[in-house]
Design an enzyme around this catalytic site. Structure first.
Site, PDB file in Angstrom:
ATOM      1  N   GLY A 233       0.816  -1.209   0.000  1.00  0.00           N
ATOM      2  CA  GLY A 233       0.000   0.000   0.000  1.00  0.00           C
ATOM      3  C   GLY A 233       0.845   1.253   0.000  1.00  0.00           C
ATOM      4  N   GLY A 461       1.953  -6.910   4.294  1.00  0.00           N
ATOM      5  CA  GLY A 461       3.191  -7.507   3.810  1.00  0.00           C
ATOM      6  C   GLY A 461       4.354  -7.288   4.737  1.00  0.00           C
ATOM      7  N   GLY A 503       1.762   0.913  13.282  1.00  0.00           N
ATOM      8  CA  GLY A 503       0.926  -0.267  13.437  1.00  0.00           C
ATOM      9  C   GLY A 503       1.343  -1.163  14.577  1.00  0.00           C
ATOM     10  CE  LYS A 657      13.028   5.530  19.670  1.00  0.00           C
ATOM     11  NZ  LYS A 657      14.222   6.404  19.492  1.00  0.00           N
ATOM     12  N   GLY A 658       8.696   2.610  15.225  1.00  0.00           N
ATOM     13  CA  GLY A 658       8.309   2.163  13.895  1.00  0.00           C
ATOM     14  C   GLY A 658       9.509   2.052  12.969  1.00  0.00           C
ATOM     15  CD  GLU A 661       5.725   5.594   7.099  1.00  0.00           C
ATOM     16  OE1 GLU A 661       5.292   6.419   6.286  1.00  0.00           O
ATOM     17  OE2 GLU A 661       5.236   5.417   8.223  1.00  0.00           O
TER      18      GLU A 661
END
Length: 709
Positions: A233, A461, A503, A657-658, A661
């Site tokens: 996405g 994914g 997420g 942490k994410g 990105e």
């Protein structure tokens, strides 16, 4: 894996991997049923105007065509939260590619033929799709994406810049970019009386459920949205898109299950894109290389349908210490498709410009680019003054330099060559904020000794199923194989989308809390479990979204080595290294995959990905993967991702942490800086395609007035 003491961080294989490689994983277009119909949209062919006539007779005369919906006969919808979803509600055409009809057929071929046979006439109006830094319609919005203030200012940046010992005043340009997930946007809808069921290729079923309830006047509990498997996405599926509205409309009209699968060439006009950004950077520094002034101004475009402002100047508020700072966003509303999220919105184009300008400042000062960044480490977050919960950028830079062999680099441009190839290396920093949202989850202990954990996460994914099972097993103190996960069903309860690198933190916090509560209940329970098991639930509202006294960000450092062919102008990235500080890594295997995926996407941004808005026809010229080239295996050589150990108690129960990105954020700048080191030429417009590079190389070798000498 049975040991629970090492379940978090372990390189566990993806749970759905076998389903995907054997073809049993079902995506939104693959939920067949007797009588299922297919629908194909009709896009507008004018850049701006209104529909003045609709002739559906030729389409309805074709065999297999069941229905044609346009603004003349489509049901009226409720007021959408997102105006891009108000399809078939009126004759106005805000941009080319806007859907003005949909044809439903017994087969995909019948629907497509029917869509081609619909006759639409228009009254075209003058249009404007060209962005310039001096566009007369550009204005300063109230805020940028994410609710960030459009303007911030500290100190007197203009006076500080004017008096600086060393100054850099430069402009950069990033073109429109497109997400292009492997699976195009698809929805399958079916009505059962006043109940609606949807299979959707979406990054979040809760958002789709809420928007459909608003549009079709239904209670949310009568709508079930599932997104069991999603083929990527990158932000474009973060909110509902027009195809799901068309599928629901077509299903209501025909009484059948209907699938709408958008062809790839339609995506650029209707599912969002990264807006073009025009940057001006002014950096002032003292003789020792410490910043005294930083000004980052950005001009971008939005549509006339909905305002979306790429927050590209926001990273400058985080990165470097300076007593004087100004960031500014300006936006022009044009007759273009509505831009939206694309992997690391704001940070990705903003850090490309900032990190390129920092490289120019390093050259101006004669200071090593790694050292310049280290010298300008802030003590607190420059914009808010908050202390960082953790910030290990310096460690990333030093570890990356060690792994890359940076100390062996000759800082002089054009100092390395191999035949016709010029060789260079570059560095750039990266940052991405820590984001988290409220979520609900439940955990049930079953009589057979297993556990069922339910959370409405969407696995696009990234391996969310696997990592959440690890979080649950860790909190339960149970073997991983005894934990079963159910995700991606709006009936489970509300959950945030898979986006903003939030997420795992959002879903994982709720899963951890539910499992910890369950573990407590089990410790108090004696005897066999009841047939229905024992359940515990969690809702992190008020906790996950609470204001933090800390500035929470992930950081990283990118190092790139490139070769530039002086004959063809082709740039090849021979080495790309990323080192990241992103809290506790919950799964080493899936984390490395995410870092590498982001870095590869940044490589594409630097070298191949480019989109052009045709000023005459008003649409994007590059609308497929033949003309919009994303990196293939042949484009990626030696690519490595590593991380430094980082403990941070101010994040979430997992300390994570994410990571989805940050891998893209500094990648393009590192490549661009390496190309400058290789050639001695500073390119300030992406991408660095062979024609652009070769033209500059020839001009460098033969300056004006020297041709023919």
């Amino acid at each position: 894996m049975t040991a629970t003491d090492a379940v978090l961080g372990a390189p566990v294989e993806r749970r759905e991997g076998r389903e995907k490689v054997t073809g049993t994983a079902r995506y939104a277009a693959e939920f067949d049923a007797p009588g299922r119909a297919q629908a194909w949209p009709v896009p507008a062919t004018v850049a701006r105007g209104r529909v003045t006539g609709v002739d559906t007779a030729p389409a309805l005369a074709l065999p297999g065509v069941l229905a044609v919906l346009t603004h003349e006969n489509a049901p009226r919808l409720g007021e959408p939260d997102d105006p891009t979803l108000a399809v078939l509600q009126g004759p106005h055409v805000p941009h080319r590619g806007w859907f003005v009809g949909v044809v439903v057929g017994e087969t995909l071929e019948a629907a497509r033929a029917g869509a081609a046979a619909v006759r639409i006439t228009y009254e075209a109006e003058p249009h404007d799709v060209s962005l310039t830094a001096s566009h007369p319609g550009a204005y300063v919005p109230e805020s940028a994406n994410g609710g960030f203030p459009a303007v911030t200012e500290h100190g007197d940046p203009d006076a500080a810049f004017a008096s600086a010992a060393r100054r850099v005043d430069v402009e950069y340009s990033v073109p429109p970019l497109h997400n292009h997930p492997m699976e195009p946007h698809t929805s399958t809808a079916q009505w059962d009386g006043d109940r609606l069921s949807v299979h959707c290729s979406s990054q979040g079923t809760t958002a789709v459920q809420k928007e459909l309830a608003r549009l079709f006047g239904l209670p949310e509990d009568r709508i079930t949205v599932r997104a069991e498997h999603v083929g990527g996405g990158f932000g474009s599926k973060g909110t509902p898109r027009p195809e799901v509205v068309l599928a629901v409309l077509a299903a209501r009209e025909t009484g059948r299950r209907v699938t709408v699968a958008l062809p790839r060439r339609y995506l650029p006009a209707v599912v969002g894109h990264r807006a073009p950004t025009l940057h001006r950077l002014r950096l002032g520094a003292d003789a020792g290389g410490r910043l005294t002034s930083l000004v980052h101004e950005v001009t971008t475009h939005t549509s006339r349908v909905k305002e979306f402002v790429e927050q590209a100047a926001v990273p400058a508020r985080v990165m470097y210490g300076t007593p004087a700072l100004r960031t500014l966003h300006r936006v022009a509303a044009l007759d273009v498709p509505t831009p939206s999220w694309m992997r690391a919105p704001g940070e990705c184009p903003g850090m490309y410009a900032l990190e390129s300008a920092m490289d120019e400042l390093a050259a101006e000062l004669g200071v090593d680019p790694v050292e310049l960044r280290i010298r300008n480490e802030p003590e607190t977050e420059p914009d808010s003054g908050k202390p960082f919960s953790s910030r290990h950028l310096v460690e990333c830079l030093r570890e990356g330099a060690r792994r890359f062999g940076w100390e062996d680099r000759d800082p002089c441009p054009r100092s390395r060559s191999a035949g016709p190839l010029l060789v260079g290396s570059g560095v750039a920093s990266a940052t991405y904020p820590v984001l988290v949202s409220p979520c609900v989850a439940s955990a049930r202990a079953l009589p057979d000794g297993g556990f069922l954990v339910r959370v409405n996460a969407t696995d696009i994914g990234t391996g969310a199923r696997t990592v959440l099972a690890q979080v649950a097993a860790d909190a339960l103190g149970a073997p991983l194989e005894r934990v079963r996960i159910e995700v991606a069903d709006s009936g489970i309860g509300f959950a945030p989308m898979a986006g903003g690198s939030s997420g795992t933190a959002s879903w994982g916090s709720a899963v951890h809390e539910a499992c910890a509560r369950l573990a407590g209940r089990l410790a108090e329970h004696s005897g066999p479990l009841p047939d229905e098991g024992i359940t515990a639930e969690a809702d992190t509202s008020g906790e996950a979204d609470a204001e933090s006294p800390y500035a929470r960000h992930a950081f990283g450092a990118h190092f790139a080595e490139v070769t530039v062919d002086t004959v063809s102008g082709e740039v090849r990235v021979t080495r790309l290294l990323g080192v990241f500080a992103a809290g506790r890594i919950l799964n080493a295997r899936t984390a490395r995959s995410q870092f590498i995926g982001g870095m590869t996407m940044g490589l594409g941004m630097a070298l191949t990905e480019d989109s052009t808005v045709d000023p005459v026809f008003g649409d994007f010229v590059e609308r497929d993967l033949a003309s919009y080239h994303v990196p293939a295996h042949a484009d990626v050589a030696d690519l490595e991702a590593h991380w430094v150990d980082e403990e941070d108690d101010h994040l979430n129960p997992m300390g994570s942490k994410g990571i989805g990105e940050i891998g893209i954020v500094g990648s393009a700048a590192a490549v661009g800086n390496a190309v400058h080191h290789a050639t001695g030429i500073r390119f300030r417009e992406l991408p660095l395609t062979p024609d652009r590079v070769l033209t500059a190389l020839l001009a460098h070798e033969h300056p004006p007035g020297m041709l023919g000498v």
